[in-house]
Design an enzyme around this catalytic site. Structure first.
Site, mmCIF file in Angstrom:
data_model
loop_
_atom_site.group_PDB
_atom_site.id
_atom_site.type_symbol
_atom_site.label_atom_id
_atom_site.label_comp_id
_atom_site.label_asym_id
_atom_site.label_seq_id
_atom_site.Cartn_x
_atom_site.Cartn_y
_atom_site.Cartn_z
ATOM 1 N N SER A 473 0.735 -1.336 -0.076
ATOM 2 C CA SER A 473 -0.054 0.075 -0.065
ATOM 3 C C SER A 473 0.968 1.334 -0.197
ATOM 4 O O SER A 473 0.579 2.246 -0.736
ATOM 5 C CB SER A 473 -0.958 -0.098 1.172
ATOM 6 O OG SER A 473 -0.153 -0.312 2.516
ATOM 7 N N ASN A 476 2.013 1.687 -3.755
ATOM 8 C CA ASN A 476 1.300 1.677 -4.925
ATOM 9 C C ASN A 476 -0.194 2.276 -4.639
ATOM 10 O O ASN A 476 -0.844 2.513 -5.589
ATOM 11 C CB ASN A 476 1.073 0.070 -5.458
ATOM 12 C CG ASN A 476 2.378 -0.509 -5.683
ATOM 13 O OD1 ASN A 476 3.077 -0.016 -6.370
ATOM 14 N ND2 ASN A 476 2.433 -1.637 -5.080
ATOM 15 N N TYR A 477 -0.628 2.465 -3.376
ATOM 16 C CA TYR A 477 -1.989 2.918 -3.065
ATOM 17 C C TYR A 477 -1.967 4.323 -2.235
ATOM 18 O O TYR A 477 -2.938 4.659 -2.218
ATOM 19 C CB TYR A 477 -2.767 1.831 -2.478
ATOM 20 C CG TYR A 477 -2.957 0.691 -3.220
ATOM 21 C CD1 TYR A 477 -4.039 0.946 -4.154
ATOM 22 C CD2 TYR A 477 -2.574 -0.519 -3.115
ATOM 23 C CE1 TYR A 477 -4.361 -0.343 -4.866
ATOM 24 C CE2 TYR A 477 -2.944 -1.799 -3.906
ATOM 25 C CZ TYR A 477 -3.734 -1.392 -4.866
ATOM 26 O OH TYR A 477 -4.082 -2.644 -5.711
ATOM 27 N N LEU A 478 -0.747 4.683 -1.578
ATOM 28 C CA LEU A 478 -0.980 5.935 -0.831
ATOM 29 C C LEU A 478 -0.135 7.139 -1.555
ATOM 30 O O LEU A 478 1.085 6.813 -1.886
ATOM 31 C CB LEU A 478 -0.201 5.619 0.519
ATOM 32 C CG LEU A 478 -1.013 4.495 1.351
ATOM 33 C CD1 LEU A 478 -0.155 4.239 2.609
ATOM 34 C CD2 LEU A 478 -2.125 4.912 1.616
#
Length: 519
Positions: A473, A476-478
């Site tokens: 995360s 790639n997501y934050l």
């Protein structure tokens, strides 16, 4: 028994992995043995008929010794190897993109070996073949110097396609998927894509309430397809589920996403754990990672799920009127560029921002602030179901840490006794020397107590995160600007959150974000 060259090489792949859990699995053993026999000569096949009669321990020992010898190399030898690797990096690790010298991600093809796959993959243990120049497509400019293939070989194809970002590609033999050589995450191209990804998620912030009221209204739609679409979207939004793609059956592990959920993956509880309308989800998600969650949902969602499950067998689709393609088209209609992944990115980033706001206090020490960050990151990893197996070295490193804590406690106790003596001494003498000695002992005690707190924090963090994968995360997501703004606001060095490689990857964010950044 002396093996032929091809058979021996494949045997070493198995021998190397002897201490690995994979080699205890039946599927792995069967797939390996079947592929190994294909590499044997007719004579070898006559003799070797059962894997359980083969003893790989000597092969295994050879590789263990080899690894130990490499570890024990003197510094000069290790330095020599490092220099050789650096030479390779300089020769093959860079390309010229739009006139700039850019670093390439990984410029080496995967060596042959045994396929592992993630989770219980039906193809684990099969032989991954050696990639030959004849398998590789090179992608470069028409006017550039085409890389030379190894002597006696030629490339499968050389093309000039400036609409894609890969530099070389080949198809691997296990799942027939295409593997690419890409640019390093720190390159301008990757940085721009990254930035665009988070900007799309920030755009969603502006319309998300409208989308939510729309899908809430659709729960009561007369059209079954719209109802299913609305409930699926609720799951994607609230539980950060992946959309789930259609797959060819039998060839891959039985993994599902939101659209491909089956009746057997869902259980409904009118009441559970003091909450009403509880949905229990249990399925294998991406990479065969189990997703298990019991979550209270809004009453209309619960009623709709009852309706979707009526008169269906366990193996039937829960959302039988919905496909990933139609859901994605619907998302595109709601907002340009919207996909299930954008929802995951948006919810992950918003969760981090809110958690950091809640958990961080300006008065905390740096160690406590970093623990708060780790906890906020963990809330996101749990939302995205990023799990990992407890590391093999966990017990050992935890024991070491506990030993350090005990030792530090003893040092603190000793320092307290010494301080007491110094205080008494100062009271008696009252001179400058005894005062400076007292101050020295006070400073020492403070320093030791601070170190003890830091060790305790470390142990807490280690224990809390032993089964959670924070990295996925975080990378790639934050939105990195949230973390950088937080660092600047609370005086935490960015190095404590992102290592050197990650700081290179997020150079664009470091340049952009000030302490007032809001996702």
């Amino acid at each position: 028994m002396k093996l032929s060259l091809a058979a021996e090489e494949v045997a070493t792949f198995y021998g190397k992995m002897l201490d690995h859990e994979y080699t205890t699995k039946e599927v792995f053993q069967n797939n390996f043995f079947s592929d190994w026999r294909k590499e044997m000569t007719v004579e070898e096949r006559e003799v070797i008929k059962h894997l359980d009669k083969c003893d790989f321990t000597e092969i295994h020992r050879y590789f263990v010794d080899k690894a130990a010898a490499r570890k024990a190399l003197p510094w000069q030898e290790r330095q020599k190897l490092k220099e050789e690797a650096e030479k390779l990096q300089q020769e093959f690790g860079y390309c010229i993109l739009d006139g700039h010298r850019e670093k390439i991600g990984n410029f080496k093809t995967e060596p042959p070996g045994l396929f592992r796959g993630r989770g219980d993959h039906p193809k684990m243990g099969m032989l991954k073949r050696r990639v030959m120049p004849e398998d590789v497509v090179i992608n470069c400019s028409r006017d550039s110097k085409i890389p030379e293939p190894p002597a006696g070989h030629q490339w499968r194809e050389v093309r000039s396609d400036n609409t894609v970002t890969w530099l070389a590609a080949w198809t691997e033999n296990i799942q027939n998927s295409i593997k690419y050589i890409m640019l390093n995450p720190s390159s301008k191209l990757k940085g721009e894509k990254d930035w665009q990804k988070y900007e799309t998620a920030r755009r969603l912030k502006g319309v998300v309430e409208e989308i939510r009221s729309q899908y809430r209204a659709d729960w009561k739609s007369r059209e079954m397809k719209r109802r299913q679409q609305a409930v699926a979207l609720y799951f994607i939004d609230k539980l950060a589920l992946r959309a789930g793609n259609e797959k060819e059956g039998g060839e891959t592990a039985d993994t599902v996403g939101c659209c491909s959920l089956r009746v057997e993956h869902v259980r409904l509880h009118p009441e559970a754990g003091g909450c009403k309308h509880v949905v229990e989800l249990d399925f294998l998600g991406k990479d065969s990672i189990r997703y298990y969650n019991r979550v209270p949902v809004e009453k209309p969602v619960y009623k709709n799920l009852q309706l979707f499950m009526e008169n269906k067998d366990p193996g039937d689709d829960l959302f039988d009127r919905l496909t990933t393609a139609t859901l994605n088209k619907h998302l595109q209609d709601l907002m340009c560029g919207l996909t299930a992944k954008v929802f995951r990115t948006y919810n992950a980033s918003i969760t981090l921002q809110e958690q950091l706001r809640e958990l961080t206090s300006a008065e905390d020490s740096t160690a406590a602030k970093i623990l708060s960050y780790s906890r906020a990151n963990r809330a996101v990893a749990i939302l995205c179901n990023h799990q990992r197996a407890t590391p093999k070295t966990f017990e050992k490193s935890m024991k070491n840490l506990q030993a350090k804590i005990e030792m530090k406690k003893e040092q603190v106790a000793e320092a307290k006794v010494e301080l007491k003596k110094a205080t008494a001494d100062f009271k008696t003498k009252g001179d400058g020397a005894s005062r400076s000695f007292l101050e020295k002992k006070q400073r020492l005690l403070e320093k030791l107590e601070e170190q003890l707190v830091r060790l305790h924090t470390q142990a807490t963090e280690k224990e809390e995160n032993k089964q959670v994968a924070l990295g996925t995360s975080k990378l790639n997501y934050l939105d990195p600007r949230i973390s950088i703004a937080w660092c600047k606001r609370f005086g935490v060095p960015v190095e404590k959150i992102y290592n050197k490689t990650q700081r290179e990857k997020f150079a664009w964010a470091l340049a952009m974000a000030d302490e007032d950044f809001e996702f």
